[in-house]
Structures are given as C-alpha cells and as structure tokens.
Design a protein around this motif. Structure first.
Motif, PDB file in Angstrom:
ATOM      1  N   TYR A 122      33.421 -76.699  62.405  1.00 26.77           N
ATOM      2  CA  TYR A 122      35.044 -76.061  61.115  1.00 26.77           C
ATOM      3  C   TYR A 122      35.703 -77.049  60.932  1.00 26.77           C
ATOM      4  N   LYS A 153      35.216 -78.116  57.802  1.00 24.48           N
ATOM      5  CA  LYS A 153      35.300 -77.209  57.797  1.00 24.48           C
ATOM      6  C   LYS A 153      34.658 -76.466  57.184  1.00 24.48           C
ATOM      7  N   ILE A 163      31.489 -73.505  57.648  1.00 26.39           N
ATOM      8  CA  ILE A 163      30.940 -72.433  58.767  1.00 26.39           C
ATOM      9  C   ILE A 163      29.187 -72.881  58.655  1.00 26.39           C
ATOM     10  N   PHE A 179      26.439 -71.976  59.299  1.00 25.35           N
ATOM     11  CA  PHE A 179      25.209 -71.133  59.453  1.00 25.35           C
ATOM     12  C   PHE A 179      23.918 -71.364  60.707  1.00 25.35           C
ATOM     13  N   ARG A 237      33.603 -75.457  49.213  1.00 24.89           N
ATOM     14  CA  ARG A 237      33.259 -74.650  51.186  1.00 24.89           C
ATOM     15  C   ARG A 237      31.794 -73.756  50.611  1.00 24.89           C
ATOM     16  N   ILE A 238      31.910 -73.061  49.371  1.00 29.57           N
ATOM     17  CA  ILE A 238      31.131 -72.042  49.529  1.00 29.57           C
ATOM     18  C   ILE A 238      29.958 -72.473  48.894  1.00 29.57           C
ATOM     19  N   ALA A 239      29.555 -73.960  47.842  1.00 29.61           N
ATOM     20  CA  ALA A 239      28.739 -74.467  48.507  1.00 29.61           C
ATOM     21  C   ALA A 239      28.084 -75.056  49.512  1.00 29.61           C
ATOM     22  N   LEU A 295      28.617 -73.453  52.305  1.00 25.92           N
ATOM     23  CA  LEU A 295      28.080 -72.604  53.115  1.00 25.92           C
ATOM     24  C   LEU A 295      26.652 -71.848  53.041  1.00 25.92           C
ATOM     25  N   ILE A 296      26.656 -71.944  51.313  1.00 28.22           N
ATOM     26  CA  ILE A 296      24.816 -71.500  50.853  1.00 28.22           C
ATOM     27  C   ILE A 296      23.942 -72.437  51.489  1.00 28.22           C
ATOM     28  N   THR A 297      24.185 -73.409  50.977  1.00 26.99           N
ATOM     29  CA  THR A 297      23.518 -74.328  51.682  1.00 26.99           C
ATOM     30  C   THR A 297      22.967 -74.530  53.677  1.00 26.99           C
ATOM     31  N   ILE A 343      23.799 -71.406  54.897  1.00 27.56           N
ATOM     32  CA  ILE A 343      22.325 -70.505  55.033  1.00 27.56           C
ATOM     33  C   ILE A 343      21.108 -70.568  54.619  1.00 27.56           C
ATOM     34  N   VAL A 361      20.058 -73.390  55.536  1.00 20.95           N
ATOM     35  CA  VAL A 361      19.051 -74.440  56.514  1.00 20.95           C
ATOM     36  C   VAL A 361      18.415 -73.455  57.155  1.00 20.95           C
ATOM     37  N   LEU A 392      26.049 -65.301  64.988  1.00 20.30           N
ATOM     38  CA  LEU A 392      26.947 -64.018  64.839  1.00 20.30           C
ATOM     39  C   LEU A 392      27.873 -64.356  65.348  1.00 20.30           C
ATOM     40  N   PHE A 411      29.869 -66.836  67.199  1.00 23.64           N
ATOM     41  CA  PHE A 411      30.927 -67.882  65.264  1.00 23.64           C
ATOM     42  C   PHE A 411      32.117 -66.416  66.122  1.00 23.64           C
ATOM     43  N   ILE A 445      39.475 -70.387  64.547  1.00 22.04           N
ATOM     44  CA  ILE A 445      38.317 -71.683  64.504  1.00 22.04           C
ATOM     45  C   ILE A 445      38.545 -73.264  64.214  1.00 22.04           C
ATOM     46  N   LEU A 500      32.905 -64.940  46.876  1.00 22.31           N
ATOM     47  CA  LEU A 500      30.990 -64.463  47.891  1.00 22.31           C
ATOM     48  C   LEU A 500      30.828 -63.952  48.888  1.00 22.31           C
ATOM     49  N   GLY A 507      37.467 -67.661  50.952  1.00 23.22           N
ATOM     50  CA  GLY A 507      35.815 -68.099  50.646  1.00 23.22           C
ATOM     51  C   GLY A 507      35.103 -67.897  51.719  1.00 23.22           C
ATOM     52  N   ASP A 508      35.006 -68.903  52.853  1.00 26.61           N
ATOM     53  CA  ASP A 508      33.861 -68.450  53.464  1.00 26.61           C
ATOM     54  C   ASP A 508      34.719 -67.247  54.207  1.00 26.61           C
ATOM     55  N   TYR A 509      35.692 -67.334  54.809  1.00 28.43           N
ATOM     56  CA  TYR A 509      35.857 -65.838  55.534  1.00 28.43           C
ATOM     57  C   TYR A 509      35.628 -64.521  54.809  1.00 28.43           C
ATOM     58  N   PHE A 559      20.919 -61.662  51.171  1.00 26.92           N
ATOM     59  CA  PHE A 559      20.717 -63.375  50.797  1.00 26.92           C
ATOM     60  C   PHE A 559      19.626 -63.210  50.301  1.00 26.92           C
ATOM     61  N   LEU A 579      21.569 -63.206  46.532  1.00 28.52           N
ATOM     62  CA  LEU A 579      22.782 -64.651  46.745  1.00 28.52           C
ATOM     63  C   LEU A 579      21.081 -65.939  46.359  1.00 28.52           C
ATOM     64  N   ALA A 606      15.028 -70.618  51.072  1.00 23.75           N
ATOM     65  CA  ALA A 606      15.684 -71.162  51.633  1.00 23.75           C
ATOM     66  C   ALA A 606      15.676 -72.961  51.451  1.00 23.75           C
ATOM     67  N   LEU A 638      17.860 -72.402  47.997  1.00 26.13           N
ATOM     68  CA  LEU A 638      19.498 -72.592  48.464  1.00 26.13           C
ATOM     69  C   LEU A 638      19.928 -74.182  47.771  1.00 26.13           C
ATOM     70  N   ILE A 639      19.411 -74.669  49.448  1.00 20.70           N
ATOM     71  CA  ILE A 639      19.571 -75.849  49.800  1.00 20.70           C
ATOM     72  C   ILE A 639      19.557 -77.043  48.818  1.00 20.70           C
ATOM     73  N   MET A 673      21.841 -76.403  46.124  1.00 21.43           N
ATOM     74  CA  MET A 673      23.147 -76.971  45.904  1.00 21.43           C
ATOM     75  C   MET A 673      23.661 -78.063  46.233  1.00 21.43           C
TER      76      MET A 673
END
Lengths: 293, 315, 255
Positions: A29, A33, A35, A37, A92-94, A96-98, A100, A102, A225, A228, A236, B64, B117-119, B239, B242, B282, B285-286, B289
């Motif tokens: 992070y 930047k 997360i 996952f 960052r959202i994109a 993070l989704i990636t 998830i 992985v 988790l 995290f 962080i 999100l 965002g991510d938080y 998920f 999502l 999975a 998603l990858i 994105m």
C-alpha cells in the motif's frame, strides 16, 4: 494474573503471524496505494508449499519455510507484473477489483488442483513440546513462530533502513516521480516490494500451518483480513505500525476467545477496523492528510 | 411530438413486459418449463435485482460497496421471521424485508460513506461480515444452522413484479435531477458538493435504496429455496454480485441486467464444476479491469431506440 | 453592511501557517482581485470561504451569517459559487447535464414524483432544461449541449465551469485563476466575459489571478497576499506603486 499472562503469551505468537502478513499489506500500500486483496492468499500458497515440502520431500521446517518464501516471492512478482502493473495508472477502485479477482483466482485454482478439503500439517515435522516456565505453559511451536517472526522482522528492518534497495523503496513510496528523476527504477523497486512482502506472507503461512496444524485453500481469507486490519490499525503504509498493529490484533483475539465468546472472534477484527476507519482512518501512527483542491 | 414519443415508448414497454410475463406464465402453467429451468429463472431474476441495486451504489454513485450480501441476508431473515414465524402474508414479509435492509443500509451508510474509495470498500465488507457473524450468534434464528422449511411463496408473478419494480425505480431515479446529483458524486465529489449538492445525503439515499432492493432479493431467495443460513450471505456472495456489475459496466442498468443473465447462465452451466466457475469469475474481474475497465456497456444504456437504429440500419 | 466580511482568519496545515490573520471585506457589486506570489495562500482562502477547509480561527460573515462550520453545499445555497484552478467539470457527462446539476438545489419536484414519473416531474424537468439552456445560450455553449464536457476545447471548458457556477444563482462568484493556461487573445475575451457576467447577473466577483494584466484591467480593488497575510490593499494604481508589493513580487513582473 497468571491467566492473563498466559493469554498474552498465547497472543504473542498469533500476533507475530498477523504482523508478518500485515507488513506485506502495508509495504504494497505504501508504494502503490493498492489494498492487495490477494495477499492473504499468497500466505495460503506459502502454507501449501511448506506442506508439500514437508510431506513430499521430507524436508525440515526451516527448509520448508525457505522454499515457501522463495516460491511466493516469485508468485508475488508475477502477480504484480501480470495483473497490477497494467492498472498502475487507473483508479484505485479498478486496482482493488483486480486484486479481488487475483484473490479468487488463487483460491479456486488451488481448490481445482488439490481439492477443497483441509490437509493436516505433518506433526512429525514439529513434535509439540510444552515447557513450564514460572507457572506458564509455553509450547515450543509458539516459541518457534514468535522467534522466527521476530528474526524476519529484524531482517526486514535492516533491508529497509540500511540497504540501497530499502532506500529506493522508501523513496518510491514518498514520491514516485522524484524517485525516477533520482535514477531509481520504479518497476524494479515495486517488484522487490512484492517479492519481500510475499516472502513474509509465505513464512507466515508456514507458521499458520504449524500453529493451527491444518492448511486449506481458503485459509488465507480470514487471517488476511485480520492482518489487513492490523495494517490499518498501525497506519497503513507505515512499517512499524504494521508490526504493532499485528501484535495488538493477536492479543485482542486471544483475549476475546479466552474471556469472551469465541464465536465473536472474527467479528471483533471487523469491529476494530470500523472503529479505526471512523475515528482515525490514518491509524495509530499515521498523519491526517486532507484532499488537495 | 415529444409528448407523443413519450407515450409510444411507454406503450411499447408495457406491451413487451406483458408479453414477456404472459409467455413465461403460460409456459409454467402448461408445464413446459421444468423444475431446472424454473430454478434458474428464479436465480436470474434475483440476480438482476441484486445487480441493478448494487449498480446504483457502485456504478452510479461511484461508492464501491462490498457488503451487498449483508443486506440481502437482513432481508431474507426479516421476511422469514414475518411470514414463517409470525404468520403474516408474503407482502408483509417483503415490505418488512425492504424496511429492515433499508434501515441497515442507513445505519451502516451514515458513518461509512464518509470514507473514500478503497477504505469504504473494506468498511462495507467488514459490515457485511459483521451482519453474518451476528446472525450466526442469534439463537432466535437458529444461529449457524439457519432456518429450514421456509414456505415456498415466491411465484413467477411476485418475482416478475419485484424485478420490474427494481429496474423501474432505479432507472427513473437515475434519469431525474436526483439521479444527476447522484452521478455527479461519482464524477467529482468535491465539485458536486460545491455546486450545492448535499453529497452525504445523496450517497446515503443511493445506499439505502440499493440496500432495500438487496433485502427484497433476499426475501425472494428465502421463499424459493426453502433454507437460509448465514454462510450463504458471506462476502463471496457480495463478490458474485460485484462481478455482474463490473462485467456489465459501472454505470449501466442494462449492462447490469445483461451481465446478471449471463452470469446466471454461466453458473447453471458450470454447476458441476464450482471451482471452474469461480476461476472464471476471477478471470472476468481481472481481464475486464485490465482491458475494458468500463465493462461491457460502459455507462451506455441499451434501449428500444438502439434496437430501432439497428433495425432501420438493416433495412 | 458589507456583503462579505472576513475577520482574523487563521489556517495551518501540520504546523505550517497557510493563512495568518486574514482580514478582508467586499461590498455588493464589487469586483475584487486577490493576488500574490505562488504559494501565498490564495486558493486556501477560497477553500476556507467555500467550506472545503475549516479555519482554525476567525469568521466569514456573508450577508450577516457566519459561514464557518457550514458544509460546502450549504454555503453554495447561501449564494457563493466558485470555479477551480484546475478545471473540475463532470467530465463524462454532457455539457447540458453539467449545468443541470448546478440547478439541482432548487429541484422543483420530489423524489417520489421522480420515481413515479408524475406530470409534475415532466413539468419540472422541462423547467430545469429551460433554465440550463438559458445559461448555455448566454455563453454560446448551447450548440454543444450534447457533447461530453471532457471533449470541449480548453477555453470552452473554462467557460463551462463559469456557466456551471452561475447556474447555482450565486450573489458572490469566486473565480480561481480563470485565465490560467490561456493565450492573450483568450484572456482578453475572458475579461470581457467577466464584465458581462457582472452587469448581466448583478454579481459580486472575487477573483484570484496570476495574470497581472487581467487583474489590473478588470478589478476595482485589489488585495495582495503574501505568506498567508494581506500586505496591501487598494485600487490597481495604488497597488502598482506599493513598495511591499513590489518586494513580494521581486523577480516577477509587475506591469
């Protein structure tokens, strides 16, 4: 009093595991930047590498741990190269989704390859012994986990503080553009960060195997988790924060299972996370920064 | 002229929906749709409700959320308590499900939507898990074992009505001044706030409406599949939803619907190979994105007009 | 009574003072400029007025009401609108929608009306559209109403930002470096535009600017900010000959 001390002793080894995983979260992070996952799942991969090293090749626990660390370092670098690097400039959202994606990928490929059931970590690799010190019962596996985690953390501190690589890592996390101008290869530094973080997670995975005696393909989710949460708790991106956060989480968890309702054990971690995010999202050691307008 | 168009469009939509409804109803009563297809049809409708409601939060508001399954759980449990344990009619169960899930959305949304965002993503994930763990610890609803033998009340008319209602509310909301306010938050939260939009209020509004429909989906689910347990609504379920929203396109209702249908079909086809199904999720998603972050539809909508254009293009 | 009166405003970031004992007033219909070297704290002042940041101390009285502690959207509703130094349009929305969002705060129909599509809703939407179009026509952007904001040329993006701010029907319009990145020709057009806005909408305008020719040409009164403090105040002529100002700008051109 004795019981409390006993709980603390029990919590320390669990905390050490969380701290090791949290370090990977926080390093990644700090530098991109993201997360990550999938970090908990890297830990799971490490646990399985350790398991197979012990069962198929009959190595000792140290070799198993080193093998896991090496394999996962390679995995970490590959994952970053394939999945995260193309997204470095997107939101960052994109990313993070990636991440998830992985995470799910690692979990279910493992299930696909070796089945969903849990495997018993070979006892022979680590015959359990209990020492009796001043009325406290201390298991040799707790000692093993705690000592090896501390050794790894010391090595990490050395790398970050005193080596050229460590300096580059700190530089990139402070200001990527300036780091480029100073002749630092950002790509290489990020790769190294993933390698180190993943290796630590792998070590933690083998420790989880020793600690809980079993490994399974979804074992990375909950400790991931919690680690995290530990990283967020410490702030962080801040390395000492992750260590402190890890120990706090470990102690908290043993306290809750020891004195309270163990069914709520997992909920406590999430409760802590929400409290920090609401009260001080930058964590214990973090500074609050506002958004630039 | 414009007014005329409006009525023509409305009439066309009504006709299409009536035909669709009657056709399926006929197939069911005539016994032409076997159990297998009926189950998948139900899953499809529930998935559409879930995807469309989540797309309001994730796609249009740009917040999100990874806790949608939690709201689905609240709705499922609430409706079962009302219908099975207190013996009220189904409609009361549905209303209670929406109200309870909406309330949960409000309680969770107000503090967490300040996060960015991510938080926010992680906080909603945590809340979703807290809902699940809490349900596991409530003896009144049997803890981890869950509730068995729920009366099957979800029929095709209910299902169809709920799905259409969800789509209608979300689409009408989005295409209004309130919807524009909501979308402006996704585009630039600070600019939006400075243009007089109470961003907190609209984020919470979108979150609550999204949660309500997730609750409705939960109620539909519970009264079709006989059994609910906390584990069903863990974050992997979030998920799942999502994946549909991401695949369909963040900010497209039709995209969410198409993706929900596709994912349901994929799930049905891969029923015997759950691991492969998850690996595919999975990869979706990858790959989405990396290569098409805007999803299949981006923020475009598929409408009758689009079909009209294709049609006239052919001629 | 002044339209806006700021007294003893302080703001620091992590121990670094950005704004220090800032005092300032504006009368109805005035066109005031806030100038100063880079990093003097000009944008911070704007952010404090519009509620993006909360001041550590001080008051911002606008039309007799203290704005300190109000949320940005409430401040906007009070009649303060602004543009941004680096354009912040709703990029993926159309030009028309950008303006429609700015008129949302006076939305003429309720949420239920919108969801149920009542006649009230359709009437209200027509009203919103007419209002938004009115603004776009004045600024000659009406022909581009269906284009995405991000696809407009730079100058038009700047203009659209001003239109969007105006659509919130403010009494005080705050422009943050509106001429940034413009050539002399465009700057000239902008000057005329600013005058037009003031005359047409009966507005009070506060503007930050680096471009001295613009400030000197259009503003009636200037404040000079340096290291978070006002070091001079007066008409453009007075400022031009002020010694402290020349010192602060040493190395920069003051014409």
């Amino acid at each position: 009093m004795l019981e409390l001390t006993q709980q603390i002793v029990n919590g320390l080894s669990l905390g050490a595991i969380y701290a090791l995983i949290a370090l990977g979260y926080t390093m990644v992070y700090g530098i991109i930047k993201l997360i990550n996952f999938a970090h908990g799942d890297i830990m799971m991969v490490g646990a399985f590498v350790g398991y197979f090293s012990l069962t198929l090749f009959g190595t000792n626990i140290i070799i198993a741990m080193l093998a896991a660390m090496l394999t996962c370092a390679v995995f970490g670098v590959l994952i970053e190269k394939i999945a995260y690097r193309p997204l470095r400039n997107s939101t960052r959202i994109a990313a993070l989704i990636t991440a998830i994606g992985v995470s799910l990928f690692l979990e279910y490929v493992t299930i696909f390859l070796i089945g969903p059931s849990q495997k018993v970590f070979p006892d022979s690799a680590f015959p359990v012994k209990a020492y009796d010190i001043a009325g406290l019962s201390i298991l040799n596996k707790d000692l093993f986990v705690f000592i090896s985690a501390v050794v790894l953390m010391l090595i990490l501190q050395y790398i970050i503080k005193w080596t050229k690589t460590g300096k580059a890592m700190r530089a990139v996390s402070l200001d990527q553009e300036a780091a480029v101008l100073m002749g630092i290869s950002v790509d290489k530094t990020i790769s190294i960060t993933f390698a180190i973080g993943s290796a630590l997670a792998a070590a933690a995975g083998v420790m989880v195997g020793v600690y809980y005696n079993t490994v399974n393909p979804l074992m990375g989710i909950i400790p991931g988790l919690k680690a995290f949460v530990a990283a967020v708790l410490g702030g962080i991106g801040i390395i000492p924060g992750a260590m402190v956060g890890g120990f706090v989480m470990g102690l908290l968890e043993t306290m809750v299972s020891g004195y309270g309702n163990s069914l709520y054990r997992d909920a406590v971690a999430f409760g802590v996370l929400i409290l920090i995010l609401l009260i001080k999202p930058s964590g214990i050691f973090g500074k609050d920064t506002g958004e630039k307008v | 002229m414009q007014k005329n168009n409006k009525w023509i469009k409305f009439a066309t939509e009504v006709i299409i929906l009536t035909v669709l409804f009657s056709l399926v109803q006929y197939l069911i009563t005539a016994g032409l749709l076997n159990q297998y297809y009926q189950i998948n049809l139900t899953s499809m409708c529930i998935n559409i409700i879930l995807a469309v409601s989540l797309s309001l939060i994730n796609g249009f508001t740009g917040q999100l959320s990874l806790g949608h399954a939690g709201f689905m759980a609240v709705g499922a449990y609430m409706s079962v308590i009302v219908t099975n344990m207190w013996d009220y009619p189904f409609i009361a169960g549905l209303l209670a499900a929406c109200a309870a899930a909406g309330l949960a959305g409000f309680i969770i949304g107000v503090p967490t939507l300040r996060l960015k965002g991510d938080y926010l993503a992680i906080a909603t994930l945590a809340f979703g898990e807290i809902i699940r763990v809490t349900l596991q610890n409530i003896d009144y609803v049997n803890g981890p074992a869950g509730i068995l033998g729920i009366t099957k009340l979800t029929t095709w008319p209910w299902l169809f009505g709920a799905t259409v209602l969800t789509i209608l509310v979300v689409v009408n909301l989005i295409n209004s001044s309130y919807g524009r306010a909501i979308i402006s938050i996704r585009e630039d939260e600070i600019a939006s706030e400075l243009m007089g939009i109470n961003t907190t209020k609209y984020k919470v509004l979108a979150f609550v409406i999204g949660a309500m429909f997730a609750g409705l989906a939960g109620a539909m689910y519970a009264h079709y599949f006989y059994i609910i347990k906390p584990e069903t609504f863990n974050f992997l379920k979030s998920f799942d939803i999502l994946v549909m929203v991401v695949l369909g396109g963040l900010g497209s209702t039709t995209g969410a619907i198409i993706a929900a249908i596709f994912i349901t079909a994929l799930t049905a086809a891969l029923q015997a190979f759950p691991a492969i199904r998850m690996i595919l999720y999975a990869l979706i998603l990858i790959v989405v994105m990396i290569y098409r972050p805007q999803g299949l539809m981006g923020n475009k909508e598929l409408s009758l007009k689009t079909f009209g254009r294709i049609w006239s293009g052919r001629k | 009574m002044s339209l806006m009166k700021i007294s003893n405003l302080y703001k620091s970031f992590g121990g670094l003072s950005a704004v220090l004992d800032f005092n300032f007033h504006m009368e109805q219909d005035e066109l005031v400029g806030l100038i100063g070297p880079n990093g003097a704290g000009k944008t911070t002042v704007f952010n404090l007025i519009t509620g993006v940041y909360k001041p550590d101390q001080g008051s911002i009285i606008f039309k007799g009401r203290d704005l300190v502690g109000l949320a940005p959207y409430t401040i906007c509703a009070q009649g303060v609108a602004r543009t941004f130094q680096n354009i912040r349009l709703f990029n993926d929305l159309t030009v028309l929608d950008n303006v429609k969002i700015a008129v949302h705060k006076d939305v003429p129909y309720g949420l239920m009306s919108a969801i149920l599509r009542t006649p009230h809703f359709f009437k209200g939407e027509d009203q919103i559209e007419q209002q938004a179009m009115k603004y776009l026509e004045i600024f000659k952007l009406d022909k581009k109403k269906d284009e995405l904001a991000k696809n407009l040329p730079y100058g038009e993006q700047r203009r659209l930002e001003i239109v969007r701010a105006l659509a919130t029907s403010p009494q005080l319009l705050i422009l943050d470096e509106p001429a940034a990145g413009m050539n002399p020709q465009e700057t000239q057009e902008l000057m005329e535009l600013i005058r037009l806005i003031r005359d047409k909408f009966n507005l009070t305008i506060l503007l930050i600017e680096h471009d001295m020719s613009l400030v000197m040409g259009v503003c009636e009164r200037l404040y000079v900010l340096d290291y978070g403090q006002i070091i001079a105040e007066g008409t453009p002529q007075e400022i031009r000959s002020n010694k402290r100002v020349i010192e602060a700008y040493l190395g920069e051109e003051v014409e």
